[in-house]
Design a protein around this motif. Structure first.
Motif, PDB file in Angstrom:
ATOM      1  N   LYS A  39       0.816  -1.207   0.000  1.00 59.59           N
ATOM      2  CA  LYS A  39       0.000   0.000   0.000  1.00 59.59           C
ATOM      3  C   LYS A  39       0.859   1.270   0.000  1.00 59.59           C
ATOM      4  O   LYS A  39       0.377   2.354  -0.319  1.00 59.59           O
ATOM      5  CB  LYS A  39      -0.911   0.030   1.238  1.00 59.59           C
ATOM      6  CG  LYS A  39      -1.823  -1.174   1.379  1.00 59.59           C
ATOM      7  CD  LYS A  39      -2.834  -1.258   0.249  1.00 59.59           C
ATOM      8  CE  LYS A  39      -3.779  -2.444   0.441  1.00 59.59           C
ATOM      9  NZ  LYS A  39      -4.697  -2.631  -0.723  1.00 59.59           N
ATOM     10  N   SER A  40       2.127   1.095   0.394  1.00 61.38           N
ATOM     11  CA  SER A  40       3.033   2.239   0.531  1.00 61.38           C
ATOM     12  C   SER A  40       4.456   1.787   0.221  1.00 61.38           C
ATOM     13  O   SER A  40       4.768   0.584   0.304  1.00 61.38           O
ATOM     14  CB  SER A  40       2.969   2.786   1.966  1.00 61.38           C
ATOM     15  OG  SER A  40       4.069   3.619   2.261  1.00 61.38           O
ATOM     16  N   VAL A  41       5.308   2.748  -0.121  1.00 64.03           N
ATOM     17  CA  VAL A  41       6.725   2.427  -0.322  1.00 64.03           C
ATOM     18  C   VAL A  41       7.301   1.810   0.950  1.00 64.03           C
ATOM     19  O   VAL A  41       8.189   0.960   0.894  1.00 64.03           O
ATOM     20  CB  VAL A  41       7.516   3.692  -0.722  1.00 64.03           C
ATOM     21  CG1 VAL A  41       9.010   3.390  -0.805  1.00 64.03           C
ATOM     22  CG2 VAL A  41       7.017   4.230  -2.058  1.00 64.03           C
ATOM     23  N   ALA A  42       6.773   2.194   2.105  1.00 69.03           N
ATOM     24  CA  ALA A  42       7.232   1.640   3.387  1.00 69.03           C
ATOM     25  C   ALA A  42       7.022   0.133   3.464  1.00 69.03           C
ATOM     26  O   ALA A  42       7.682  -0.562   4.253  1.00 69.03           O
ATOM     27  CB  ALA A  42       6.505   2.338   4.540  1.00 69.03           C
ATOM     28  N   ASP A  43       6.120  -0.393   2.632  1.00 73.24           N
ATOM     29  CA  ASP A  43       5.839  -1.833   2.623  1.00 73.24           C
ATOM     30  C   ASP A  43       6.793  -2.616   1.725  1.00 73.24           C
ATOM     31  O   ASP A  43       6.639  -3.841   1.571  1.00 73.24           O
ATOM     32  CB  ASP A  43       4.406  -2.089   2.132  1.00 73.24           C
ATOM     33  CG  ASP A  43       3.350  -1.449   3.019  1.00 73.24           C
ATOM     34  OD1 ASP A  43       3.607  -1.310   4.227  1.00 73.24           O
ATOM     35  OD2 ASP A  43       2.290  -1.083   2.489  1.00 73.24           O
ATOM     36  N   PHE A  44       7.773  -1.943   1.114  1.00 70.11           N
ATOM     37  CA  PHE A  44       8.668  -2.616   0.168  1.00 70.11           C
ATOM     38  C   PHE A  44       9.663  -3.560   0.833  1.00 70.11           C
ATOM     39  O   PHE A  44      10.278  -4.377   0.150  1.00 70.11           O
ATOM     40  CB  PHE A  44       9.459  -1.571  -0.634  1.00 70.11           C
ATOM     41  CG  PHE A  44       8.714  -1.025  -1.820  1.00 70.11           C
ATOM     42  CD1 PHE A  44       7.392  -1.325  -2.048  1.00 70.11           C
ATOM     43  CD2 PHE A  44       9.351  -0.181  -2.715  1.00 70.11           C
ATOM     44  CE1 PHE A  44       6.700  -0.822  -3.136  1.00 70.11           C
ATOM     45  CE2 PHE A  44       8.680   0.332  -3.815  1.00 70.11           C
ATOM     46  CZ  PHE A  44       7.355   0.013  -4.025  1.00 70.11           C
ATOM     47  N   LYS A  45       9.839  -3.469   2.137  1.00 71.04           N
ATOM     48  CA  LYS A  45      10.840  -4.282   2.816  1.00 71.04           C
ATOM     49  C   LYS A  45      10.596  -5.770   2.538  1.00 71.04           C
ATOM     50  O   LYS A  45       9.523  -6.303   2.767  1.00 71.04           O
ATOM     51  CB  LYS A  45      10.812  -4.016   4.325  1.00 71.04           C
ATOM     52  CG  LYS A  45      12.021  -4.578   5.042  1.00 71.04           C
ATOM     53  CD  LYS A  45      12.163  -3.973   6.439  1.00 71.04           C
ATOM     54  CE  LYS A  45      13.459  -4.436   7.070  1.00 71.04           C
ATOM     55  NZ  LYS A  45      13.686  -3.815   8.398  1.00 71.04           N
ATOM     56  N   GLY A  46      11.649  -6.411   2.005  1.00 75.65           N
ATOM     57  CA  GLY A  46      11.583  -7.834   1.706  1.00 75.65           C
ATOM     58  C   GLY A  46      10.902  -8.186   0.394  1.00 75.65           C
ATOM     59  O   GLY A  46      10.838  -9.361   0.023  1.00 75.65           O
ATOM     60  N   LYS A  47      10.408  -7.164  -0.328  1.00 77.98           N
ATOM     61  CA  LYS A  47       9.681  -7.409  -1.577  1.00 77.98           C
ATOM     62  C   LYS A  47      10.627  -7.400  -2.781  1.00 77.98           C
ATOM     63  O   LYS A  47      11.736  -6.878  -2.737  1.00 77.98           O
ATOM     64  CB  LYS A  47       8.598  -6.345  -1.776  1.00 77.98           C
ATOM     65  CG  LYS A  47       7.557  -6.314  -0.668  1.00 77.98           C
ATOM     66  CD  LYS A  47       6.713  -7.580  -0.645  1.00 77.98           C
ATOM     67  CE  LYS A  47       5.586  -7.470   0.378  1.00 77.98           C
ATOM     68  NZ  LYS A  47       4.728  -8.673   0.402  1.00 77.98           N
ATOM     69  N   ARG A  48      10.136  -7.995  -3.874  1.00 77.20           N
ATOM     70  CA  ARG A  48      10.915  -8.085  -5.120  1.00 77.20           C
ATOM     71  C   ARG A  48      10.584  -6.868  -5.990  1.00 77.20           C
ATOM     72  O   ARG A  48       9.502  -6.793  -6.570  1.00 77.20           O
ATOM     73  CB  ARG A  48      10.560  -9.376  -5.851  1.00 77.20           C
ATOM     74  CG  ARG A  48      10.811 -10.653  -5.027  1.00 77.20           C
ATOM     75  CD  ARG A  48      10.068 -11.843  -5.621  1.00 77.20           C
ATOM     76  NE  ARG A  48       8.631 -11.633  -5.622  1.00 77.20           N
ATOM     77  CZ  ARG A  48       7.758 -12.438  -6.219  1.00 77.20           C
ATOM     78  NH1 ARG A  48       8.172 -13.516  -6.874  1.00 77.20           N
ATOM     79  NH2 ARG A  48       6.466 -12.172  -6.179  1.00 77.20           N
ATOM     80  N   ILE A  49      11.536  -5.954  -6.069  1.00 76.88           N
ATOM     81  CA  ILE A  49      11.285  -4.667  -6.723  1.00 76.88           C
ATOM     82  C   ILE A  49      12.319  -4.393  -7.814  1.00 76.88           C
ATOM     83  O   ILE A  49      13.532  -4.484  -7.576  1.00 76.88           O
ATOM     84  CB  ILE A  49      11.326  -3.506  -5.698  1.00 76.88           C
ATOM     85  CG1 ILE A  49      10.402  -3.778  -4.509  1.00 76.88           C
ATOM     86  CG2 ILE A  49      10.989  -2.182  -6.388  1.00 76.88           C
ATOM     87  CD1 ILE A  49       8.928  -3.834  -4.833  1.00 76.88           C
ATOM     88  N   SER A  50      11.842  -4.023  -8.993  1.00 72.58           N
ATOM     89  CA  SER A  50      12.746  -3.585 -10.064  1.00 72.58           C
ATOM     90  C   SER A  50      12.918  -2.072  -9.972  1.00 72.58           C
ATOM     91  O   SER A  50      11.935  -1.326  -9.857  1.00 72.58           O
ATOM     92  CB  SER A  50      12.184  -3.949 -11.438  1.00 72.58           C
ATOM     93  OG  SER A  50      12.973  -3.356 -12.457  1.00 72.58           O
ATOM     94  N   VAL A  51      14.185  -1.627 -10.038  1.00 69.56           N
ATOM     95  CA  VAL A  51      14.473  -0.196  -9.890  1.00 69.56           C
ATOM     96  C   VAL A  51      15.069   0.397 -11.168  1.00 69.56           C
ATOM     97  O   VAL A  51      15.792   1.395 -11.127  1.00 69.56           O
ATOM     98  CB  VAL A  51      15.414   0.047  -8.686  1.00 69.56           C
ATOM     99  CG1 VAL A  51      14.735  -0.389  -7.393  1.00 69.56           C
ATOM    100  CG2 VAL A  51      16.750  -0.678  -8.867  1.00 69.56           C
ATOM    101  N   GLY A  52      14.752  -0.204 -12.308  1.00 70.18           N
ATOM    102  CA  GLY A  52      15.262   0.309 -13.572  1.00 70.18           C
ATOM    103  C   GLY A  52      16.638  -0.246 -13.890  1.00 70.18           C
ATOM    104  O   GLY A  52      17.234  -0.979 -13.102  1.00 70.18           O
ATOM    105  N   ASP A  53      17.135   0.094 -15.068  1.00 65.24           N
ATOM    106  CA  ASP A  53      18.458  -0.380 -15.481  1.00 65.24           C
ATOM    107  C   ASP A  53      19.541   0.083 -14.515  1.00 65.24           C
ATOM    108  O   ASP A  53      19.454   1.174 -13.937  1.00 65.24           O
ATOM    109  CB  ASP A  53      18.790   0.142 -16.887  1.00 65.24           C
ATOM    110  CG  ASP A  53      17.912  -0.492 -17.955  1.00 65.24           C
ATOM    111  OD1 ASP A  53      17.628  -1.696 -17.851  1.00 65.24           O
ATOM    112  OD2 ASP A  53      17.510   0.229 -18.888  1.00 65.24           O
ATOM    113  N   ALA A  54      20.579  -0.728 -14.339  1.00 62.91           N
ATOM    114  CA  ALA A  54      21.689  -0.396 -13.442  1.00 62.91           C
ATOM    115  C   ALA A  54      22.356   0.908 -13.882  1.00 62.91           C
ATOM    116  O   ALA A  54      22.687   1.083 -15.049  1.00 62.91           O
ATOM    117  CB  ALA A  54      22.704  -1.526 -13.430  1.00 62.91           C
TER     118      ALA A  54
END
Length: 320
Positions: free
Chosen positions: A131-146
């Motif tokens: 529901k929030s960026v704060a919930d990203f802990k431990g989640k599988r997230i793509s942050v764009g090209d290196a």
């Protein structure tokens, strides 16, 4: 008398040659570095160049296809281009020698004005429960090209919520790969910095569905205070299938950069010509409809060129 007439003719001829040379030398040839031919920067830059070429006598600006922001800033710094369309966050990194420009400070770049927003869109799968960026802990997230601007946007926004990349299962994927990852269940969410709507997210919304995560409140204030190139914006409800409510977001801005050594009067005339003909820019390119003088002085963290500053002050904006 014959000798006098002959001498007069010679002087007149010399004067005509000199006059012709002066007119030729008055022709101003400039390069406006843009981006790839399939992207937004190239046609948008072409529309700007056309305004300058038709509104300013003796002006010849060529919109040149390039590798976009980072390359453009290096071209300006080396004097190989006079103007460029760039992302204002990448421009900030270059000017201050940070992030992707760490150890490489480019001081020969200045701002004409910011043009239109490129929104940091944060999408997650409906089943992720996020529901929030704060919930990203431990989640599988793509942050764009290196090493991309998107990766730095993700880092800065997560920082506003007290998180680092160490707190997530990070992937560095393209926009298309990120959307596919959410669709096939190998990702929980992704960051995409682009104009709204983005085609990869449109496709995801029609196939698997998505949830847009807001950046607002104290976290947004904190991020904007630390990184002056961000502006607050809203992704309108209905932008993507199934997203009915407006979503608060942060945006960076496509920006018109200029070589710091270009003289004040030239940059003043070019700034004036551009902002006094925004109707033509809007007619030539859809993004032109989003450009205004009032918005052009926002999201600026690299100093204005004296010529641009002169114009904006002339029309009532207190810029530094």
């Amino acid at each position: 008398m014959k000798k006098i007439v002959t001498l007069s003719a010679v002087l007149l001829a010399a004067l005509m040659v000199f006059s012709g040379c002066s007119k030729a030398s008055a022709k101003k040839d400039y390069i406006l570095a843009t981006g790839g031919t399939s992207g937004t920067y190239y046609p948008f830059g072409g529309a700007i160049a056309n305004i300058w070429n038709t509104k300013i006598d003796g002006m010849n600006v060529t919109a040149q296809a390039t590798g976009a922001s980072a390359e453009n800033l290096r071209l300006i710094n080396k004097g190989e281009a006079e103007f460029a369309t760039v992302q204002n966050d990448v421009m900030d990194y270059a000017f201050h020698g940070t992030d992707m420009f760490k150890g490489e400070k480019l001081e020969n770049v200045m701002t004409v004005g910011t043009m239109y927003p490129e929104v940091v869109q944060i999408a997650v799968s409906e089943k992720s429960g996020i529901k929030s960026v704060a919930d990203f802990k431990g989640k599988r997230i793509s942050v764009g090209d290196a090493g991309s601007g998107v990766e730095f946007n993700a880092k800065q926004i997560m920082e506003g919520y007290g998180l680092t990349f160490d707190d997530i299962k990070k992937s560095n994927l393209s926009f298309k790969e990120s959307a596919e990852g959410i669709q096939n269940g190998t990702l929980d969410g992704c960051f995409i910095t682009a104009g709204v709507p983005n085609s990869a997210l449109q496709e995801l919304a029609f196939t698997a569905g998505l949830v847009l995560i807001p950046v607002d409140g104290e976290a947004a204030d904190k991020i904007c205070a630390k990184y002056g190139f961000y502006t607050k914006t809203t992704i309108p409800g209905g932008t993507y299938k199934g997203t009915d409510k407006d979503t608060s977001a942060l945006a960076i801005k496509a920006t018109l950069a200029v070589n710091a050594k270009l003289d004040e009067e030239t940059v003043y005339q070019m700034t004036k010509a551009l902002f006094e003909n925004l109707d033509e820019l809007a007619a030539a390119h859809a993004k032109g409809k989003e450009v205004t003088a009032a918005k052009a002085v926002t999201g600026v963290s690299v100093p204005f060129h004296p010529g641009a500053k002169k114009y904006f002050k002339e029309i009532g904006f207190d810029v530094e």
